[in-house]
Each structure stands twice: as C-alpha cells, then as structure tokens.
Design an enzyme around this catalytic site. Sequence first.
Site, short mmCIF file in Angstrom:
data_model
loop_
_atom_site.label_atom_id
_atom_site.label_comp_id
_atom_site.label_asym_id
_atom_site.label_seq_id
_atom_site.Cartn_x
_atom_site.Cartn_y
_atom_site.Cartn_z
N ASP A 7 -8.67 6.75 -23.25
CA ASP A 7 -9.56 7.73 -23.87
C ASP A 7 -10.91 7.31 -24.13
O ASP A 7 -11.29 5.93 -24.49
CB ASP A 7 -8.90 7.92 -25.30
CG ASP A 7 -9.18 9.35 -25.96
OD1 ASP A 7 -9.69 10.22 -24.97
OD2 ASP A 7 -8.72 9.71 -27.09
N ARG A 54 -17.25 10.77 -24.23
CA ARG A 54 -17.99 10.15 -25.32
C ARG A 54 -18.78 9.13 -25.01
O ARG A 54 -20.11 9.00 -25.06
CB ARG A 54 -17.41 9.64 -26.54
CG ARG A 54 -16.89 10.85 -27.40
CD ARG A 54 -15.66 10.36 -28.47
NE ARG A 54 -14.53 10.50 -27.73
CZ ARG A 54 -13.38 9.93 -28.29
NH1 ARG A 54 -13.52 9.10 -29.38
NH2 ARG A 54 -12.28 9.77 -27.58
N ARG A 92 -3.46 8.55 -32.12
CA ARG A 92 -2.16 9.55 -31.79
C ARG A 92 -1.39 9.01 -30.43
O ARG A 92 -2.14 8.26 -29.95
CB ARG A 92 -3.05 10.66 -31.20
CG ARG A 92 -3.43 11.62 -32.41
CD ARG A 92 -3.94 13.06 -31.96
NE ARG A 92 -5.10 12.94 -31.14
CZ ARG A 92 -6.33 12.89 -31.30
NH1 ARG A 92 -6.68 12.86 -32.85
NH2 ARG A 92 -7.31 12.92 -30.50
N ASN A 110 -4.57 18.80 -20.47
CA ASN A 110 -6.09 18.71 -19.82
C ASN A 110 -6.37 19.88 -18.98
O ASN A 110 -7.79 20.15 -18.69
CB ASN A 110 -6.22 17.54 -19.02
CG ASN A 110 -6.23 16.38 -20.04
OD1 ASN A 110 -5.73 15.16 -19.52
ND2 ASN A 110 -6.47 16.21 -21.34
C1 FPP Z 1 -9.71 10.78 -21.55
O1 FPP Z 1 -11.15 10.89 -22.07
C2 FPP Z 1 -9.75 10.67 -20.15
C3 FPP Z 1 -9.21 11.36 -19.27
C4 FPP Z 1 -8.84 12.77 -19.51
C5 FPP Z 1 -9.11 11.24 -17.64
C6 FPP Z 1 -8.87 9.80 -17.27
C7 FPP Z 1 -9.20 9.28 -15.90
C8 FPP Z 1 -9.62 8.26 -15.32
C9 FPP Z 1 -9.96 7.09 -16.08
C10 FPP Z 1 -9.63 8.07 -14.09
C11 FPP Z 1 -8.45 7.65 -13.50
C12 FPP Z 1 -8.27 7.23 -12.10
C13 FPP Z 1 -7.25 7.16 -11.54
C14 FPP Z 1 -7.10 6.28 -10.13
C15 FPP Z 1 -5.98 7.66 -11.94
P1 FPP Z 1 -11.74 11.95 -22.40
O2 FPP Z 1 -12.37 12.57 -21.55
O3 FPP Z 1 -10.82 12.86 -23.28
O4 FPP Z 1 -13.01 11.16 -23.39
P2 FPP Z 1 -13.36 11.65 -24.53
O5 FPP Z 1 -12.31 12.13 -25.75
O6 FPP Z 1 -14.47 10.91 -25.04
O7 FPP Z 1 -13.84 13.36 -24.44
#
Ligand code: FPP
Length: 235
Positions: free
Chosen positions: A15, A19, A188, A63
């Site tokens: 996560d 940000r 969470r 998502n």
């Molecule tokens: C959550 O951060 C992250 C995701 C929804 C996507 C995670 C995906 C990757 C790390 C790439 C994965 C690659 C492979 C090869 C599987 P967020 O976007 O919710 O961050 P935020 O809470 O700061 O908005």
Amino acid sequence: MCELKIPNHLAIIMDGNGRWATKLGKKRSYGHLEGSKTLEDLAVYSMKLGVKVLSVYAFSTDNFKRSEEEVNYLMNLFIKLFKTKLNKILDNNIKIVFSGRKEPLNKNVLDAMEEITEKTKNNNNGILNICLNYGGQEEIVDGVIRVINDIESGKISKNDLNKDLFSKYLYQDLPPIDLLIRTSGEYRVSNFMLYQMSYSELYFTDVLFPDFNEKELDKAIESYNKRDRRFGNAK
Ligand code: FPP
C-alpha cells in the site's frame, strides 16, 4: 547469536504507491511502476532469505472502483510485466501463481497471466503468489461452491470436510501465512487472504510501498522474531 527464524509464508499488502508518487509531484501511475520494481527486488531477496511463499496483493476486487485511467494503467502494467519484464523473477527460478477471480479481467490480462504461469511452472526456488482481482471473502465463497459441487458429485463426503481439506479448495493450496506486512501506515487487512492468516503475525509500517526495501524487510523479520507464537496454547 542464534539464527533468525524466517517466515515460511510471507504476505504483503503493498500500500502507498499513489501517495508516494503524489508526494513527488508525479502521477499515481508512477508509484505503481516503482512499486512493481520494489516487488521484484523483494521477491528475489525474500527467497534468498529462505521464504518459501510470498503472497502479494496486486489488485483487489474492489480496486475496480478506481478511475478508469488508473485501472487501465494497472492492467497494462500487469500485461507488460507478465509478458516480458519480470526478468529478476525468471532469472531466480521463482514460480509464479495467481489467486483471484477471472471475471471481469480482459483476455489480454488473462493470456499474460497464463503465459507467465506456464513459463515458470517448473521453477523451484520459491513461489510468488500474485493476488489479482482478489478478495478474501470471495475466495471463501468460491471455495464453498466448489466443495458443494464435489459433495453433490460424490467426489467427497460431507463428513470428510475439515479445515485442512477446505484449504485445498482455495485458489491456491498454500501453507498458512506466518507474517503479514502492510505498508503505508494503514491498520487494516482489507479482505486479504482471510482464511490463510488465521494465526499470522501482523506488521504495520508507515513506509510507503515503493520505499519498502530489503532493509525494511529485515526490520519486519526482526520484529517477527520477537513474537511469541502460541497458536492458542497457554504460555
Ligand atoms: C496500493 O497502493 C497498490 C495497488 C492497488 C497496486 C499494487 C501494484 C503493484 C505494486 C504492482 C504490482 C506488480 C506486479 C508484478 C504484481 P495505493 O494505490 O492504494 O496507494 P495509496 O493508498 O497511496 O493511494
């Protein structure tokens, strides 16, 4: 000094990508791209330490509520990574499996998932379980449906069912999670691997996922080593 205990099954809720990018004045997609590089490094490093299974939350069923632009970016990133780019994972003999529902992923994503599954199926230096279009409650419901089908067709009897047999009806037959890490300061579990985390140790850190490097993983494992795991037993 005594040897560190290494979790057999490590799970990460990755996560904070969005940000992380916003803080740098960049688009959220840049955070996902950097997050994918962090994941590749962590997969290789954790298997070197002795982790056998690494499960990661790449995309939840919820998502899909994000903007079309972000969902499309992530789907295209997955396709690119699964088709050509996960070189470190391939070079390190890591097997890739997926957990999640197929519906409503599009054919290009499903094909890329199938391609990398096939390409890595004989690799034996650990398993990277990528949870994509994944929900923990959905996984349990899907498992229950498969159990009912097997009972109705006479393949198993109702009396055979217990928690170990049920775990074989989940998306992948994996050992229980020993250590679950969530980055970015959120406390969470967000519908992640609910069945498998019944006795997992939890580690929360404020570090945003793209910055969660090898040193940060070492800290999580050090914390894990201080836990007294009793699995319901008395002290
Ligand atoms: C959550 O951060 C992250 C995701 C929804 C996507 C995670 C995906 C990757 C790390 C790439 C994965 C690659 C492979 C090869 C599987 P967020 O976007 O919710 O961050 P935020 O809470 O700061 O908005």
